[in-house]
Write an enzyme that holds these catalytic residues in place. Structure first.
Site, PDB file in Angstrom:
ATOM      1  CE1 TYR A  15      34.222  42.658  34.661  1.00  0.00           C
ATOM      2  CE2 TYR A  15      33.940  43.423  32.409  1.00  0.00           C
ATOM      3  CZ  TYR A  15      33.597  42.567  33.434  1.00  0.00           C
ATOM      4  OH  TYR A  15      32.638  41.614  33.233  1.00  0.00           O
ATOM      5  CG  HIS A  20      41.060  40.116  37.294  1.00  0.00           C
ATOM      6  ND1 HIS A  20      42.130  39.391  37.765  1.00  0.00           N
ATOM      7  CD2 HIS A  20      40.371  39.256  36.497  1.00  0.00           C
ATOM      8  CE1 HIS A  20      42.095  38.166  37.278  1.00  0.00           C
ATOM      9  NE2 HIS A  20      41.047  38.058  36.498  1.00  0.00           N
ATOM     10  CG  PHE A  66      36.347  39.738  28.592  1.00  0.00           C
ATOM     11  CD1 PHE A  66      36.042  40.539  29.680  1.00  0.00           C
ATOM     12  CD2 PHE A  66      35.627  39.891  27.425  1.00  0.00           C
ATOM     13  CE1 PHE A  66      35.027  41.475  29.607  1.00  0.00           C
ATOM     14  CE2 PHE A  66      34.604  40.819  27.336  1.00  0.00           C
ATOM     15  CZ  PHE A  66      34.302  41.613  28.438  1.00  0.00           C
ATOM     16  CG  ASN A  68      39.409  34.015  32.012  1.00  0.00           C
ATOM     17  OD1 ASN A  68      40.211  34.600  32.737  1.00  0.00           O
ATOM     18  ND2 ASN A  68      38.286  33.505  32.471  1.00  0.00           N
ATOM     19  CG  ASN A 114      41.375  31.194  34.795  1.00  0.00           C
ATOM     20  OD1 ASN A 114      41.938  30.101  34.913  1.00  0.00           O
ATOM     21  ND2 ASN A 114      40.258  31.483  35.430  1.00  0.00           N
TER      22      ASN A 114
END
EC number: 3.1.1.29
Length: 189
Positions: A15, A20, A66, A68, A114
């Site tokens: 990631y 993001h 993570f 969220n 989120n």
């Protein structure tokens, strides 16, 4: 008085370069600019460090939950250091701003993000600063998840790097000159 800067993103090599993780990118650059090495802090579920801007101690937090579940990390730090929501700056990616744009905002809803949704629930408050890094939207609205979890092209990354540079200056202005001057400067670009 700002006490905590939080960069949002997802942990893990896969990631690292995704849109993001724009919040992680800016937090990492800020830490580097102030010669701060973030260290793993298990009780905060995060990488954590401390810098001084204008002789003011500021904590840096990079949740390793993570995106969220970012609220878990933030709540742990706030409890430990008795930090109020109004003393927090959250840095995050923003679909509703084009690449190259960055905005500073005080308070507000989650806007479908989120990570912010989880933080608002964990703090039971929306009253914190947000530094919103524009990543733009995909042409097809059904492809949002794929879009935010992909790395931008080199051309797109140039625009994002420009906004990250403005973001670093905005953080300094927020701390040294206050929110109104920081917002005015950033929004006049």
């Amino acid at each position: 008085m700002l006490k905590l800067i939080v960069g949002l993103g997802n942990p893990g090599e896969q990631y690292q370069k995704t849109r993001h993780n724009a919040g992680f990118w800016l937090l990492d650059q800020t830490a580097q600019d102030y010669s701060c090495r973030l260290r793993t802090e298990k009780k905060f579920f995060a990488e954590f460090g401390e810098i001084a801007i204008n002789q003011q101690k500021i904590f840096l937090l990079k949740p390793q939950t993570f995106m969220n579940a970012s609220g878990k990390s933030l709540a742990a730090v706030c409890r430990f250091y008795h930090i109020e929501p109004q003393q927090i700056l959250i840095i995050h990616d923003e679909l509703d701003l084009p690449e190259g744009k960055i905005k500073l905002k005080k308070s507000g809803g989650h806007g479908g993000h989120n990570g912010l949704r989880d933080i608002i629930a964990a703090l039971a408050s929306q009253d914190f600063y947000r530094l919103r890094i524009g990543i733009g939207r995909p042409e097809n609205s059904t492809q949002v998840i794929d879009y935010v979890l992909k790395a931008p092209s080199a051309t797109h990354m140039e625009r994002l790097n420009e906004s990250l540079s403005y973001g670093k200056k905005a953080i300094e202005k927020l701390i040294t000159e206050g929110d109104e001057k920081a917002m005015h400067w950033l929004h006049s670009l």
